[in-house]
Design a protein around this motif. Structure first.
Motif, PDB file in Angstrom:
ATOM      1  N   GLY A   1       0.820  -1.208   0.000  1.00 16.32           N
ATOM      2  CA  GLY A   1       0.000   0.000   0.000  1.00 16.32           C
ATOM      3  C   GLY A   1       0.854   1.258   0.000  1.00 16.32           C
ATOM      4  N   LEU A   2       1.969   1.223   0.721  1.00 13.52           N
ATOM      5  CA  LEU A   2       2.887   2.372   0.725  1.00 13.52           C
ATOM      6  C   LEU A   2       3.576   2.524  -0.623  1.00 13.52           C
ATOM      7  N   GLU A   3       3.844   1.404  -1.285  1.00  9.74           N
ATOM      8  CA  GLU A   3       4.453   1.482  -2.616  1.00  9.74           C
ATOM      9  C   GLU A   3       3.473   2.071  -3.615  1.00  9.74           C
ATOM     10  N   ARG A   4       2.197   1.672  -3.507  1.00  2.00           N
ATOM     11  CA  ARG A   4       1.192   2.166  -4.453  1.00  2.00           C
ATOM     12  C   ARG A   4       0.958   3.669  -4.310  1.00  2.00           C
ATOM     13  N   THR A   5       1.191   4.192  -3.120  1.00  2.00           N
ATOM     14  CA  THR A   5       0.996   5.635  -2.877  1.00  2.00           C
ATOM     15  C   THR A   5       2.315   6.399  -2.936  1.00  2.00           C
ATOM     16  N   ASN A   6       3.346   5.741  -3.501  1.00  2.00           N
ATOM     17  CA  ASN A   6       4.649   6.370  -3.743  1.00  2.00           C
ATOM     18  C   ASN A   6       5.345   6.867  -2.479  1.00  2.00           C
ATOM     19  N   LYS A   7       5.083   6.181  -1.367  1.00  2.00           N
ATOM     20  CA  LYS A   7       5.751   6.528  -0.118  1.00  2.00           C
ATOM     21  C   LYS A   7       6.959   5.644   0.163  1.00  2.00           C
TER      22      LYS A   7
END
Length: 314
Positions: free
Chosen positions: A159-165
């Motif tokens: 989820g953090l990867e999908r939101t570019n975090k």
């Protein structure tokens, strides 16, 4: 590279630390040395790691981790988890050690180590459910607390990867065995019971279970190959195992042959949550990581027997 491995004193984590150290990386580990199994075994592993220059932080991932990140890391391999499908382990333990611990680690990374090259989450074929013979595109259907909470942890990371975090990937492992395998796992327990002429508890139907039994050396080779390939694997879910399938009975027969003993079986009722069949579909790992598992089950089990006798038979 400066690399952090969680669950570093455990079975797979300790092998990964040694592999990364052999490649001349600066390796650090975290482990809470909990009492899920005999802590002396983790102490043996930690001693081996310290001998090759790996620094171990004795911390729980639910603790304040600021001290760990005083100098930032290039890569993090997250292996620490509440393992197995034991009926003695509560849902709360799985949630605390697989979900909350992962979230606390992720929050620490975002706060103290935002320039991380890649976060490598270690997941499991148990997320697929009772039959794990599919590729990474299939919807997971876990049937155990372990598989369910590992899937949740995986989604926290991605989820953090999908939101570019965060740059991250998740690796789903298949039936790993070899030296340092946990004492309640199939082959360590089998070798110990055979050597000591003790009946071996075998769950109903399990001799027919089919598994992608994967030697730990092949697994850590695959994990180490991620370094330098973060642009290729970022955002990906990748199966890592062997595409060779053996039944549990075939594995038992190999250990009987190595030890030249016949197993006495203590028949037990079927265990809830057990997978019936796993067969690793590794096309993506082959394509993205040039992954080539090479160990046969017999060769790997010989190495596990040799380790057992070296460490525990005087």
């Amino acid at each position: 590279m400066r690399i952090l491995v969680t669950g570093a004193a455990g079975f797979i984590g300790s092998h990964l630390c040694e592999k990364l150290a052999s490649l001349h990386h600066e390796v650090f580990g975290i482990d809470n040395f909990n009492k899920y199994y005999d802590v002396k075994l983790k102490e043996l592993n930690a001693s081996d790691l310290e001998n090759v220059g790996v620094k171990i932080y004795r911390l729980d991932l639910n603790d304040d981790l600021k001290s760990v990140f005083e100098t930032p890391f290039d890569y993090i391999y997250h292996l620490a988890a509440q393992p197995g499908i034991s009926s003695d382990t509560s849902l709360n333990d799985y949630v605390t050690n697989n979900i909350f611990a992962t979230q606390n680690l992720l929050e620490s990374v975002l706060t103290y180590n935002s320039d991380l090259k890649l976060f490598v989450n270690i997941s499991t074929s148990s997320v697929y459910g009772s039959v794990a013979t599919v590729d990474e595109e299939v919807t997971p259907k876990p049937i155990s607390f372990y598989g369910t909470t590992k899937l949740a942890a995986e989604q926290l990371v991605l989820g953090l990867e999908r939101t570019n975090k965060l740059k991250a990937c998740s690796i789903r492992l298949y039936s790993v065995y070899g030296p340092r395998e946990r004492p309640e796992k199939l082959y360590t327990k089998l070798i110990d019971n055979l050597h000591n002429n003790q009946p071996f508890p075998l769950f109903e139907g399990s001799v027919k279970h089919e598994r992608s039994f994967t030697f730990v050396g092949d697994i850590v080779d695959g994990l180490a190959s991620i370094i330098g390939n973060e642009s290729v694997v970022n955002g990906e879910i990748i199966n890592l195992g062997t595409d060779v399938v053996n039944t549990t009975q075939e594995g038992i027969s190999i250990v009987e042959e190595i030890l030249n003993k016949k197993l006495v079986i203590d028949h037990q009722p079927a265990r809830k949550g057990d997978q019936q069949k796993t067969s690793a579909v590794i096309n993506k790992a082959v394509k993205l990581l040039n992954y080539k598992p090479k160990s046969t089950l017999k060769d790997g089990l010989q190495k596990q027997v040799d380790w057992y006798f070296e460490k525990f038979v005087k």
